[in-house]
Scaffold this motif. Sequence first.
Motif, PDB file in Angstrom:
ATOM      1  N   LEU A   1       0.836  -1.208   0.000  1.00 40.57           N
ATOM      2  CA  LEU A   1       0.000   0.000   0.000  1.00 40.57           C
ATOM      3  C   LEU A   1       0.868   1.255   0.000  1.00 40.57           C
ATOM      4  O   LEU A   1       0.571   2.232  -0.709  1.00 40.57           O
ATOM      5  N   ILE A   2       1.945   1.218   0.793  1.00 38.56           N
ATOM      6  CA  ILE A   2       2.858   2.363   0.807  1.00 38.56           C
ATOM      7  C   ILE A   2       3.466   2.580  -0.575  1.00 38.56           C
ATOM      8  O   ILE A   2       3.571   3.715  -1.060  1.00 38.56           O
ATOM      9  N   LEU A   3       3.856   1.489  -1.217  1.00 39.02           N
ATOM     10  CA  LEU A   3       4.433   1.603  -2.552  1.00 39.02           C
ATOM     11  C   LEU A   3       3.409   2.173  -3.540  1.00 39.02           C
ATOM     12  O   LEU A   3       3.745   3.045  -4.366  1.00 39.02           O
ATOM     13  N   THR A   4       2.168   1.712  -3.412  1.00 38.03           N
ATOM     14  CA  THR A   4       1.119   2.239  -4.295  1.00 38.03           C
ATOM     15  C   THR A   4       0.902   3.733  -4.060  1.00 38.03           C
ATOM     16  O   THR A   4       0.741   4.517  -5.007  1.00 38.03           O
ATOM     17  N   ARG A   5       0.899   4.147  -2.787  1.00 31.77           N
ATOM     18  CA  ARG A   5       0.726   5.568  -2.469  1.00 31.77           C
ATOM     19  C   ARG A   5       1.895   6.409  -2.982  1.00 31.77           C
ATOM     20  O   ARG A   5       1.702   7.528  -3.459  1.00 31.77           O
ATOM     21  N   LEU A   6       3.096   5.864  -2.875  1.00 26.20           N
ATOM     22  CA  LEU A   6       4.258   6.592  -3.385  1.00 26.20           C
ATOM     23  C   LEU A   6       4.149   6.812  -4.900  1.00 26.20           C
ATOM     24  O   LEU A   6       4.432   7.901  -5.405  1.00 26.20           O
ATOM     25  N   ILE A   7       3.734   5.763  -5.585  1.00 29.34           N
ATOM     26  CA  ILE A   7       3.573   5.893  -7.043  1.00 29.34           C
ATOM     27  C   ILE A   7       2.491   6.920  -7.371  1.00 29.34           C
ATOM     28  O   ILE A   7       2.651   7.765  -8.256  1.00 29.34           O
ATOM     29  N   ARG A   8       1.386   6.863  -6.589  1.00 27.29           N
ATOM     30  CA  ARG A   8       0.304   7.815  -6.818  1.00 27.29           C
ATOM     31  C   ARG A   8       0.752   9.250  -6.490  1.00 27.29           C
ATOM     32  O   ARG A   8       0.452  10.192  -7.241  1.00 27.29           O
ATOM     33  N   ASP A   9       1.471   9.419  -5.375  1.00 25.24           N
ATOM     34  CA  ASP A   9       1.954  10.761  -5.002  1.00 25.24           C
ATOM     35  C   ASP A   9       2.920  11.314  -6.041  1.00 25.24           C
ATOM     36  O   ASP A   9       2.903  12.517  -6.349  1.00 25.24           O
ATOM     37  N   GLU A  10       3.754  10.444  -6.587  1.00 27.21           N
ATOM     38  CA  GLU A  10       4.689  10.902  -7.610  1.00 27.21           C
ATOM     39  C   GLU A  10       3.936  11.326  -8.871  1.00 27.21           C
ATOM     40  O   GLU A  10       4.261  12.356  -9.479  1.00 27.21           O
ATOM     41  N   GLU A  11       2.937  10.540  -9.247  1.00 28.51           N
ATOM     42  CA  GLU A  11       2.126  10.909 -10.406  1.00 28.51           C
ATOM     43  C   GLU A  11       1.379  12.222 -10.154  1.00 28.51           C
ATOM     44  O   GLU A  11       1.291  13.090 -11.041  1.00 28.51           O
ATOM     45  N   GLN A  12       0.868  12.388  -8.908  1.00 33.40           N
ATOM     46  CA  GLN A  12       0.171  13.623  -8.566  1.00 33.40           C
ATOM     47  C   GLN A  12       1.130  14.817  -8.592  1.00 33.40           C
ATOM     48  O   GLN A  12       0.764  15.910  -9.031  1.00 33.40           O
ATOM     49  N   PHE A  13       2.356  14.595  -8.103  1.00 35.77           N
ATOM     50  CA  PHE A  13       3.360  15.658  -8.146  1.00 35.77           C
ATOM     51  C   PHE A  13       3.614  16.101  -9.586  1.00 35.77           C
ATOM     52  O   PHE A  13       3.660  17.310  -9.879  1.00 35.77           O
ATOM     53  N   GLU A  14       3.756  15.151 -10.486  1.00 36.38           N
ATOM     54  CA  GLU A  14       4.002  15.481 -11.894  1.00 36.38           C
ATOM     55  C   GLU A  14       2.778  16.185 -12.500  1.00 36.38           C
ATOM     56  O   GLU A  14       2.928  17.138 -13.282  1.00 36.38           O
ATOM     57  N   GLN A  15       1.584  15.729 -12.127  1.00 36.60           N
ATOM     58  CA  GLN A  15       0.384  16.369 -12.643  1.00 36.60           C
ATOM     59  C   GLN A  15       0.266  17.805 -12.137  1.00 36.60           C
ATOM     60  O   GLN A  15      -0.055  18.732 -12.902  1.00 36.60           O
ATOM     61  N   GLU A  16       0.511  17.997 -10.825  1.00 38.60           N
ATOM     62  CA  GLU A  16       0.443  19.345 -10.256  1.00 38.60           C
ATOM     63  C   GLU A  16       1.500  20.253 -10.869  1.00 38.60           C
ATOM     64  O   GLU A  16       1.241  21.433 -11.124  1.00 38.60           O
TER      65      GLU A  16
END
Length: 424
Positions: free
Chosen positions: A317-332
């Motif tokens: 779950l942590i790994l999934t959140r990290l991937i999602r946060d990184e994608e969100q960072f790039e989107q933002e």
Amino acid sequence: MLEPIRYLSKLFTAYALGLSCLMLATAAMADFDLEPGDQVSVSLTGLDDLSFNATIDAHGDVNLKWLGQFRAQGLSLERLELLVQQDAAGKIVKQYDLNGDIYIIQLAGDEIEIARNGYRPIIIGGDVARTGEIDYRPAITVREAVALAGGVRSMLLADDVTIDPIQLLRWQTAYGQAALQHAQALVQSWRSSSELAQDMDLEPPAPESVTVSPSVLAELIAEQIRIRSINQENEAGEREFFEDARQQAAERVRILEEQITELAKALDADEEEEARVVSLVDKGLAPGSRLADTRRTTVLSATRLLEVEEDLAGTSLILTRLIRDEEQFEQERTLRLLQERRVASLSVRDAKHQLDTISKYLAGASNEIGTESLITDIDYTVTIFRTENSQLQQLVADKLTQLRPGDSLEISVQEITEDAPLTE
């Protein structure tokens, strides 16, 4: 030794008196002689109720009410005051007190004071916004009179635009500010585009695309490059954090998966051992206590396997959140840069509109006229019509010529001069 001192003292006193008289004479000469249209105020020391104002009429006379009528044209203020004082000496003035009783005052003359209360106006005509009268004030110049008349009204300008030098300077300042805003927005849009495309070799705006000087453009580009470098450093730090965190989480997932595999094998072995012991106990070949120990071992193995599986689920779950946060960072980041570019593009459009509008006012032409035709001054000729010794004279003057009361001005716009824009 006392005689020379007395002589020097008398000489100094005489010199001081002479200097005072000269200063008074100079001050008197500094004012203008009275002419029709000038206004004076008459006051009596201690008799404020008898003060009044009067205007010199078209014939050059002034009616001072109970003091009489006097010829004022061509006289200095001091001369008129002296004549009135001499004429009023010995006259009787009736005055009422607060009780309504009348009392009589005999004038000595020197209690009468006459001051200038207003000058005859200046008349201005020609190429100005508002023709007509302008109140005279000491040391007023032609330029100031034109400004008071609303400025020059140049027929050479489109839409009958009214401009005076002060307004012109304001427009030039506004043009310079709009030019700087246009260049800043254009450079900001370039920087945002280069970051979005991650193309650090994207060509910046060329000098011919802006109306500021090359040195100003170079400073603006250097500033945006510094901002871009800071953004790159911050983004690189964020990406490095996400990369390290993902690697650590992925490594832990690998380790936990290996542990689960080993624990699953151990649990299978324990369960087989438990089944074998159950068979032995059923046949009477093994004591019941051994079965209890075997079952305890199986439970411990199952519990350990469950714990590792839960740990693996949390780490995944942590790994999934990290991937999602990184994608969100790039989107933002992308959205931020897109918004910056949009705002910069709108600023470019607004500044360009301001440049076009101000250029019309400055150059008085169509949209094609740009900074090459900016006006830095409106050249106009000045003709002064002045009456001296009852003779009307026509004088050619410039913008710094000081005017006299009663002067008539004729303003004529001749040409529009050009200069470089104030954006250096």
